[in-house]
Design a protein around this motif. Structure first.
Motif, PDB file in Angstrom:
ATOM      1  N   VAL A 105      12.264-110.785 -24.174  1.00 56.04           N
ATOM      2  CA  VAL A 105      13.586-111.228 -24.619  1.00 56.04           C
ATOM      3  C   VAL A 105      14.470-110.059 -25.024  1.00 56.04           C
ATOM      4  N   ASN A 106      14.021-109.303 -26.029  1.00 54.12           N
ATOM      5  CA  ASN A 106      14.895-108.279 -26.614  1.00 54.12           C
ATOM      6  C   ASN A 106      15.113-107.077 -25.700  1.00 54.12           C
ATOM      7  N   ASN A 107      14.121-106.745 -24.875  1.00 52.92           N
ATOM      8  CA  ASN A 107      14.268-105.593 -23.975  1.00 52.92           C
ATOM      9  C   ASN A 107      14.732-105.980 -22.580  1.00 52.92           C
ATOM     10  N   ASN A 108      15.012-107.242 -22.376  1.00 57.62           N
ATOM     11  CA  ASN A 108      15.431-107.724 -21.058  1.00 57.62           C
ATOM     12  C   ASN A 108      16.700-107.006 -20.591  1.00 57.62           C
ATOM     13  N   PRO A 109      16.683-106.354 -19.419  1.00 55.49           N
ATOM     14  CA  PRO A 109      17.848-105.592 -18.975  1.00 55.49           C
ATOM     15  C   PRO A 109      18.920-106.433 -18.304  1.00 55.49           C
ATOM     16  N   TYR A 110      18.653-107.711 -18.072  1.00 50.29           N
ATOM     17  CA  TYR A 110      19.588-108.538 -17.308  1.00 50.29           C
ATOM     18  C   TYR A 110      20.519-109.375 -18.177  1.00 50.29           C
ATOM     19  N   TYR A 111      20.044-109.836 -19.328  1.00 48.40           N
ATOM     20  CA  TYR A 111      20.846-110.705 -20.183  1.00 48.40           C
ATOM     21  C   TYR A 111      20.664-110.329 -21.651  1.00 48.40           C
ATOM     22  N   GLU A 112      21.715-110.537 -22.405  1.00 53.54           N
ATOM     23  CA  GLU A 112      21.625-110.394 -23.860  1.00 53.54           C
ATOM     24  C   GLU A 112      21.275-111.758 -24.446  1.00 53.54           C
ATOM     25  N   HIS A 113      20.180-111.811 -25.168  1.00 53.28           N
ATOM     26  CA  HIS A 113      19.715-113.079 -25.729  1.00 53.28           C
ATOM     27  C   HIS A 113      20.077-113.195 -27.202  1.00 53.28           C
TER      28      HIS A 113
END
Length: 379
Positions: free
Chosen positions: A241-249
């Motif tokens: 979730v937090n390190n996902n490069p595609y979306y800000e969660h």
């Protein structure tokens, strides 16, 4: 052909991304690859490659079998699952009988690391990946259902009009009139569920201050009752979730007497739709689910989003009931054309002998699945 197989080595990602672009028409840069395959919550993913050394140098990669490590909780007990992802064969080599032996050999090797295997899709090639998995012993376990709550009437009217065009002349006045009338009626249905009182203390967080410790405590209390599901460990959430490069969660959290009672993790897609990645409530309390969903739909209207959507499996009776009782409607337009029969269900699983003794694991209603199980981006 002079075929050679081996495990991934640093530097292979350049040719892997090249083949991925050819097969899936998706560009992926170095940092995106590293996030998904090198720096996961459990170290590097499982990647086995096949090369044809008779091809030109720099163009020798012809097949890949790969698994993303995924933590599972099976009635509270931890198991490591492998999610098949980016398994691919060069178009020049399809139908030549080289891919399945490569996957079979790699799969047998992977069983030394993983106790559970699953694949979540297969629609890009009309269910072919699922067919390959079933030859290995996977079972066609379940299919997807998406629920939607419209927060913008113009968006709803456009959606209704698009669907009615299949049955009515696209430029007719009747189509426009009917689309307007239907969308007004359906939007009124959504509005009926928008004014209920939210009784929990609702707090909002981003990735910088995400309450992972609170989520861990909530999950530890509840994981045995959620059957078969993702193990929501801080390490997995930090990576996925937090390190996902595609979306800000973002995290929408409901507190009760100072303790976390439930949460929704969500992101806003490029098409102005808010998508729920994960949702959980203490003791499966429907009142907590209701306050979470009510708060998110209010937020969506304030942010001028078009809709709120969430995907789960058809067997997930709890979430299906929760969404329906809170005004969400099934929206399966993106799934039903491809997956018309049980044989082509896109959620396939392989359950190791270690877990097969638990008969209840074979019941889809005992699995609590959200988009937290998926790759991390919308295709």
């Amino acid at each position: 052909m002079k075929l050679k197989t081996r495990e991934y080595q640093r530097g292979d990602e350049h040719n892997i991304n090249k083949l991925y672009k050819l097969v899936a028409n998706i560009d992926r840069n170095q940092s995106e690859y590293d996030w998904e395959w090198i720096h996961t919550w459990d170290g590097p993913g499982f990647v086995r490659l096949m090369f044809d050394e008779d091809r030109a140098e720099g163009d020798q990669l012809v097949a890949q079998y790969s698994l993303i490590p995924t933590p599972f909780s099976v009635w509270g007990k931890p198991f490591l699952a492998g999610k098949t992802e980016n398994c691919m064969c060069h178009p020049d080599y399809r139908g030549k009988g080289i891919y399945f032996p490569h996957e079979k050999k790699s799969f047998e090797e992977a069983r030394q690391r993983f106790q559970l295997f699953f694949t979540t899709a297969g629609n890009a090639t009309k269910g072919a990946p699922g067919a390959v998995r079933r030859k290995l012993g996977y079972i066609a376990f379940d299919s997807w259902v998406q629920f939607a709550y419209a927060t913008n009437r113009a968006y709803l009217e456009k959606t209704v009009q698009t669907r009615l065009k299949k049955y009515l002349p696209p430029d007719s006045n009747f189509l426009k009139t009917l689309s307007s009338a239907v969308s007004r009626f359906v939007y009124a249905y959504f509005a009926l569920h928008s004014n209920r009182v939210v009784r929990h203390d609702i707090r909002w967080y981003g990735k910088e201050d995400a309450p992972l410790a609170d989520i861990e405590r909530l999950w530890t209390r509840n994981k045995a009752s959620y059957g078969v599901s993702i193990d929501r460990s801080p390490a997995y959430l930090e990576w996925r979730v937090n390190n996902n490069p595609y979306y800000e969660h973002f995290y929408l959290c409901a507190y009760e007497s100072g303790n976390l009672a439930g949460y929704i993790i969500f992101f806003r897609a490029k098409n102005k739709v808010i998508r729920i990645l994960d949702i959980l409530a203490d003791s499966k309390d429907e009142r907590i689910f209701a306050d979470l969903l009510r708060s998110l739909t209010i937020y969506a209207r304030e942010q001028k989003a078009d809709a709120v959507k969430c995907t789960t499996t058809r067997g997930n009776r709890l979430l299906r009931k929760v969404f329906r009782r809170n005004g969400f409607l099934p929206d399966n337009s993106e799934y039903k054309k491809v997956f018309e029969s049980r044989k082509s269900d896109p959620f396939n699983v392989f359950i190791s002998e270690e877990l097969q003794s638990q008969d209840r694991i074979f019941k889809p209603s005992n699995w609590y699945i959200t988009d937290l199980i998926k790759e991390g981006r919308i295709r």
